[in-house]
Scaffold this motif. Sequence first.
Motif, PDB file in Angstrom:
ATOM      1  N   ASN A  54      -4.633   1.780   4.636  1.00 27.70           N
ATOM      2  CA  ASN A  54      -5.639   1.995   3.604  1.00 27.70           C
ATOM      3  C   ASN A  54      -5.965   0.674   2.887  1.00 27.70           C
ATOM      4  O   ASN A  54      -5.545   0.450   1.740  1.00 27.70           O
ATOM      5  CB  ASN A  54      -5.139   3.051   2.595  1.00 27.70           C
ATOM      6  CG  ASN A  54      -6.265   3.607   1.755  1.00 27.70           C
ATOM      7  OD1 ASN A  54      -7.267   2.925   1.532  1.00 27.70           O
ATOM      8  ND2 ASN A  54      -6.122   4.831   1.279  1.00 27.70           N
ATOM      9  N   ASN A  67      -7.237   0.827  -0.646  1.00 26.86           N
ATOM     10  CA  ASN A  67      -6.207   1.001  -1.682  1.00 26.86           C
ATOM     11  C   ASN A  67      -5.578  -0.342  -2.050  1.00 26.86           C
ATOM     12  O   ASN A  67      -5.269  -0.597  -3.209  1.00 26.86           O
ATOM     13  CB  ASN A  67      -5.094   1.930  -1.177  1.00 26.86           C
ATOM     14  CG  ASN A  67      -5.252   3.343  -1.688  1.00 26.86           C
ATOM     15  OD1 ASN A  67      -6.350   3.732  -2.082  1.00 26.86           O
ATOM     16  ND2 ASN A  67      -4.175   4.110  -1.669  1.00 26.86           N
ATOM     17  N   LEU A  68      -5.380  -1.182  -1.038  1.00 30.00           N
ATOM     18  CA  LEU A  68      -4.794  -2.504  -1.296  1.00 30.00           C
ATOM     19  C   LEU A  68      -5.739  -3.325  -2.169  1.00 30.00           C
ATOM     20  O   LEU A  68      -5.304  -3.995  -3.118  1.00 30.00           O
ATOM     21  CB  LEU A  68      -4.507  -3.226   0.028  1.00 30.00           C
ATOM     22  CG  LEU A  68      -3.881  -4.618  -0.076  1.00 30.00           C
ATOM     23  CD1 LEU A  68      -2.534  -4.585  -0.805  1.00 30.00           C
ATOM     24  CD2 LEU A  68      -3.675  -5.237   1.318  1.00 30.00           C
ATOM     25  N   LYS A  89      -7.942  -2.163  -4.295  1.00 26.35           N
ATOM     26  CA  LYS A  89      -7.907  -1.588  -5.649  1.00 26.35           C
ATOM     27  C   LYS A  89      -6.628  -1.995  -6.380  1.00 26.35           C
ATOM     28  O   LYS A  89      -6.663  -2.326  -7.561  1.00 26.35           O
ATOM     29  CB  LYS A  89      -7.975  -0.049  -5.576  1.00 26.35           C
ATOM     30  CG  LYS A  89      -9.345   0.492  -5.239  1.00 26.35           C
ATOM     31  CD  LYS A  89      -9.270   2.015  -5.206  1.00 26.35           C
ATOM     32  CE  LYS A  89     -10.514   2.604  -4.567  1.00 26.35           C
ATOM     33  NZ  LYS A  89     -10.331   3.999  -4.179  1.00 26.35           N
ATOM     34  N   LEU A  90      -5.523  -1.954  -5.659  1.00 28.88           N
ATOM     35  CA  LEU A  90      -4.242  -2.322  -6.278  1.00 28.88           C
ATOM     36  C   LEU A  90      -4.274  -3.775  -6.761  1.00 28.88           C
ATOM     37  O   LEU A  90      -3.864  -4.093  -7.883  1.00 28.88           O
ATOM     38  CB  LEU A  90      -3.109  -2.137  -5.266  1.00 28.88           C
ATOM     39  CG  LEU A  90      -1.689  -2.429  -5.741  1.00 28.88           C
ATOM     40  CD1 LEU A  90      -0.716  -1.405  -5.166  1.00 28.88           C
ATOM     41  CD2 LEU A  90      -1.197  -3.814  -5.349  1.00 28.88           C
ATOM     42  N   HIS A 122       1.833  -8.206  -6.812  1.00 26.78           N
ATOM     43  CA  HIS A 122       0.376  -8.339  -6.911  1.00 26.78           C
ATOM     44  C   HIS A 122      -0.345  -8.016  -5.600  1.00 26.78           C
ATOM     45  O   HIS A 122      -1.567  -7.978  -5.559  1.00 26.78           O
ATOM     46  CB  HIS A 122       0.002  -9.758  -7.363  1.00 26.78           C
ATOM     47  CG  HIS A 122       0.363 -10.038  -8.779  1.00 26.78           C
ATOM     48  ND1 HIS A 122       0.510 -11.322  -9.276  1.00 26.78           N
ATOM     49  CD2 HIS A 122       0.623  -9.215  -9.822  1.00 26.78           C
ATOM     50  CE1 HIS A 122       0.836 -11.251 -10.561  1.00 26.78           C
ATOM     51  NE2 HIS A 122       0.913  -9.991 -10.912  1.00 26.78           N
ATOM     52  N   GLY A 123       0.394  -7.851  -4.522  1.00 29.39           N
ATOM     53  CA  GLY A 123      -0.221  -7.422  -3.264  1.00 29.39           C
ATOM     54  C   GLY A 123      -0.139  -8.418  -2.111  1.00 29.39           C
ATOM     55  O   GLY A 123      -0.634  -8.153  -1.025  1.00 29.39           O
ATOM     56  N   VAL A 162       4.415   2.600  -6.951  1.00 27.88           N
ATOM     57  CA  VAL A 162       3.008   2.560  -7.363  1.00 27.88           C
ATOM     58  C   VAL A 162       2.205   3.548  -6.508  1.00 27.88           C
ATOM     59  O   VAL A 162       2.303   3.527  -5.272  1.00 27.88           O
ATOM     60  CB  VAL A 162       2.444   1.114  -7.185  1.00 27.88           C
ATOM     61  CG1 VAL A 162       0.962   1.062  -7.505  1.00 27.88           C
ATOM     62  CG2 VAL A 162       3.218   0.144  -8.064  1.00 27.88           C
ATOM     63  N   LEU A 214      -0.914   3.883  -5.619  1.00 27.42           N
ATOM     64  CA  LEU A 214      -1.845   3.364  -4.610  1.00 27.42           C
ATOM     65  C   LEU A 214      -1.115   2.933  -3.328  1.00 27.42           C
ATOM     66  O   LEU A 214      -1.701   2.849  -2.257  1.00 27.42           O
ATOM     67  CB  LEU A 214      -2.643   2.182  -5.175  1.00 27.42           C
ATOM     68  CG  LEU A 214      -3.770   2.526  -6.152  1.00 27.42           C
ATOM     69  CD1 LEU A 214      -4.272   1.257  -6.847  1.00 27.42           C
ATOM     70  CD2 LEU A 214      -4.935   3.207  -5.445  1.00 27.42           C
ATOM     71  N   GLY A 215       0.171   2.661  -3.470  1.00 24.62           N
ATOM     72  CA  GLY A 215       0.967   2.217  -2.318  1.00 24.62           C
ATOM     73  C   GLY A 215       1.330   3.338  -1.360  1.00 24.62           C
ATOM     74  O   GLY A 215       1.798   3.089  -0.249  1.00 24.62           O
ATOM     75  N   THR A 255       0.164   5.481   1.145  1.00 23.32           N
ATOM     76  CA  THR A 255      -1.071   5.450   1.930  1.00 23.32           C
ATOM     77  C   THR A 255      -1.167   6.549   2.988  1.00 23.32           C
ATOM     78  O   THR A 255      -2.143   6.612   3.729  1.00 23.32           O
ATOM     79  CB  THR A 255      -1.219   4.080   2.613  1.00 23.32           C
ATOM     80  OG1 THR A 255       0.039   3.739   3.200  1.00 23.32           O
ATOM     81  CG2 THR A 255      -1.634   3.015   1.623  1.00 23.32           C
TER      82      THR A 255
END
Lengths: 220, 174
Positions: free
Chosen positions: A140, A143-144, A146-147, B123-124, B153, B155-156, B158
């Motif tokens: 996704n 989603n990444l 957005k995060l 932070h990704g 989190v 959003l993580g 998936t």
Amino acid sequence: MKHLIFDSGPLINFSMNNLLHILIKLKKEFKGDFLITKEVKQEIIDRPLTIKKYELSGIRLKELFDRGIIKHANLSKKQVDELRERREKIMQTANNLFKTNRGYIHLIDKGESAALALSQMTEYSPLVIDERTARMLCENPENLRKLMEKKLHTSITSNKNEYDLFKNFKVIRSTELIYIAHKRGMIEIKDPRAYNAMLYGLKFKGCSISEDEIREMSRL
Amino acid sequence: MRSALTKKDFVKIKILSNKIIHNASITQDPNVIYTAVIIYSLSKIIEREQYKEYKNWGSFYKEYSQCINHLITALEKDDEVEFQKHVDFITDRIDSLSGQLKIYIKDVFQKARVNKASRIYEHGISMEKTAKILGISVWELAEYAGQTGIGDVNLGVTMPLKQRLKLAEEVFEK
């Protein structure tokens, strides 16, 4: 021949949690090869052998590698070149996917890209990945984005046309491997708390899994 | 920053290092990241009063805070040469320390690297990429990041768990 491709995280995690004996049993059950790339070998074996704190874990993984439990893919020179090309393409694409007003964000490195490339080359063999970014990128990417936008407090645009490059990868985590081991009676410790404790052990050593997911897994 | 340094306000110094890392997650500029590491290290040094008892502490602290001032000035002027000069100076200075103080400072630096790496990962940015930027191993980062709430989190998440378990079962089907 079936393949399961490992990123460095799950192997590090199994080693740090003293669960490599379960990996050996899973390998027997799998009836195929557990593959790693040269980049992953460097991170899970060569590197820890130079750090006292992780040396023992590295030695344990080296033994698994020497025994062929985990191994490199058997590639011809031409295939090695192809793997390198695919790795670069994946890394380039991933690192030019998200853009801020200060430029593109570099998301992944060679090791993760090589694992994805090897999966791609072996007709999308499933991957075992514990870290969050590469998994999100495959499952996704929106989603990444957005995060990252939320965490970095900045607007991020994405090259959505390139999302498709990542959509065919199939990802499981170290915790799903323990789930399989649990379901198939491979966990030798008799204490009924062991399965749940293993899931938490893996989470606390870097597997990106939520508390809710662990609770759900414990009930199944 | 300079006033926080003078007042030895470790909370403010720590906040500043986090702000720097926040921006550095995008640019991944090694100089900026190194500055965040040494600023965060300083906050930890100041926080633990007892280390002032170590031999040579006074002169080391003075040079360390001066060096941070120089690094900030060099960053502001975008002066790469000057920045590197002060990085080399502080690295040599730490290497020239002896006894417990040397062990302590090196330990603080290493932990600061791992802490900052965890922030960048949060932070990704991927674990491997982050470890590489900070010059640490994935082992250290995985161990530290696992104890944070990064995996929790929303959003993580998936894929529904049942779907992922089904996938795992399919992988091991005979």
